[in-house]
Design an enzyme around this catalytic site. Sequence first.
Site, PDB file in Angstrom:
ATOM      1  CE  LYS A 126      -6.649   3.765 -25.750  1.00  0.00           C
ATOM      2  NZ  LYS A 126      -6.654   3.851 -24.282  1.00  0.00           N
ATOM      3  NE  ARG A 162      -6.299  -2.689 -20.145  1.00  0.00           N
ATOM      4  CZ  ARG A 162      -6.795  -2.280 -21.320  1.00  0.00           C
ATOM      5  NH1 ARG A 162      -6.220  -2.651 -22.442  1.00  0.00           N
ATOM      6  NH2 ARG A 162      -7.840  -1.487 -21.375  1.00  0.00           N
ATOM      7  CD  GLU A 209      -4.646   4.865   0.777  1.00  0.00           C
ATOM      8  OE1 GLU A 209      -4.694   5.640   1.747  1.00  0.00           O
ATOM      9  OE2 GLU A 209      -5.526   4.016   0.531  1.00  0.00           O
ATOM     10  CE1 TYR A 247      -4.473   0.269  -0.014  1.00  0.00           C
ATOM     11  CE2 TYR A 247      -4.179  -1.864   1.032  1.00  0.00           C
ATOM     12  CZ  TYR A 247      -4.982  -0.954   0.366  1.00  0.00           C
ATOM     13  OH  TYR A 247      -6.279  -1.265   0.075  1.00  0.00           O
ATOM     14  CB  THR A 297      -4.059   4.785 -21.849  1.00  0.00           C
ATOM     15  OG1 THR A 297      -3.859   5.040 -23.250  1.00  0.00           O
ATOM     16  CG2 THR A 297      -5.528   4.911 -21.512  1.00  0.00           C
ATOM     17  CG  ASP A 303      -8.096  11.476 -23.330  1.00  0.00           C
ATOM     18  OD1 ASP A 303      -7.062  10.807 -23.496  1.00  0.00           O
ATOM     19  OD2 ASP A 303      -9.193  10.974 -23.004  1.00  0.00           O
TER      20      ASP A 303
END
Length: 454
Positions: free
Chosen positions: A288, A294, A81, A79, A285, A256
């Site tokens: 692509k 991903r 954060e 974790y 992203t 974008d």
Amino acid sequence: MKHTPLQQYLYSVPPEKINPVMAAWLANLSLVQSVSPTVASAIVQELTDQRRFLKLIASENYCSPATQSAMSNLLTDKYAEGIPAQRFYEGCDNVDTIEAYAARQACALFNAEHAYVQPHSGADANMVAYWAILTARVETPGLTKLGENNPAALSREQWEQIRSALNNQRLLGMDYYSGGHLTHGYRRNLSAKMFDAWSYSVNRETGLIDYDEVARMARELKPLILLAGYSAYPRKINFAKMREIADSCGAVLMVDMAHFAGLVAGKVFTGDEDPVAHAHIVTSTTHKTLRGPRGGIVLCKKEFAEFVDKGCPLVLGGPLPHVMAAKAVAFTEANTDSFRAYAARIVENARFLADALQRRGYVIATGGTDNHLMLVNVSASCGLTGAQAAGALRRCGITLNFNSLPYDPHGPLITSGLRIGTPAVTTLGMGKDEMEEIAEIIDLTLKQTRPAIL
């Protein structure tokens, strides 16, 4: 004694000929198989399918074994954060190293002032960007006006005043049917529920963005955000012009670039066509055309950096350290001469394929392409819907997707068009000759397909 796939491979190949990529893949598969043969079998079947079917989906690619390996490790157990050196958990030193390195690589790759590499997807990246802009341009000035910097210290009435201001901002983005993404203000998406969302369309005759019309709408609507970028638009965008329009109405220019990030990284899109040079904030992203794992990223000017970095707790939960590691590897791979050559070949192949289809009588939106994709009007070309054409091609070994065209009379589950992309086949080393052959296969399949009512 039954041997695992890894053992079978190691026993059958001389030591000097052992391929580390194959060995790593089989080791991973053997471990999965020992727990869940069903999952292992599906992984093997996916490999079989990807080898058997020609991948022409514009949003898919093949990431490298190094990128895949970076995702398959114990970093997934952490974790983390927060951001590097400012975590809510102890023991994040190694995650800090990876995330900071990934951000530096992204900045170097795109010549960006700041990079945030935590978003889990492009949609997440867009949400982070939207809320960073709202926080910077609406919430923070509102808090200052109230003489407070901590929302928790506001009274209920004061907080409702801030919330009301946040929930009534305008977004102006490209219409879904003109090539915009669902997250750009499509009414079934959260973006249209967050914002008073408006859309600009392409010119009905040319299929191109009409910058004068965008400017007119921007002056009239005065949106908080002018959004550029696409998932199904086959031409370049003049981002210098879009920034000029944004400045003229006081809007934040957001881009974008999820679909064409690899063409930006590969220096195919430069100057006025480089979104990072002109936009206040850019999302993408990492798969692509960028050919990574991903995931998502946000790039921005310094003025938005502190707000973007609060993606957690604003929008995201804990980041995925193993995916950030894979992003770091992919960014490093993309910052090479070989990747820049690859990016150029993507566009060359798209142009070759579009031309080959046109010579066979297919109607291509805008008459061609400047990027990695093209839109084929199969309704006009061969009397099929997009869904019928995509299904027929899949049965003949080609994987792509049906796609809406500008002013399409059919809904998004039927459509009049196909979207075809060349990133994946270019990764496989294909070129002009293969594009000609692919066009011939598409033509042969579709001209022998007849719609039927069952």
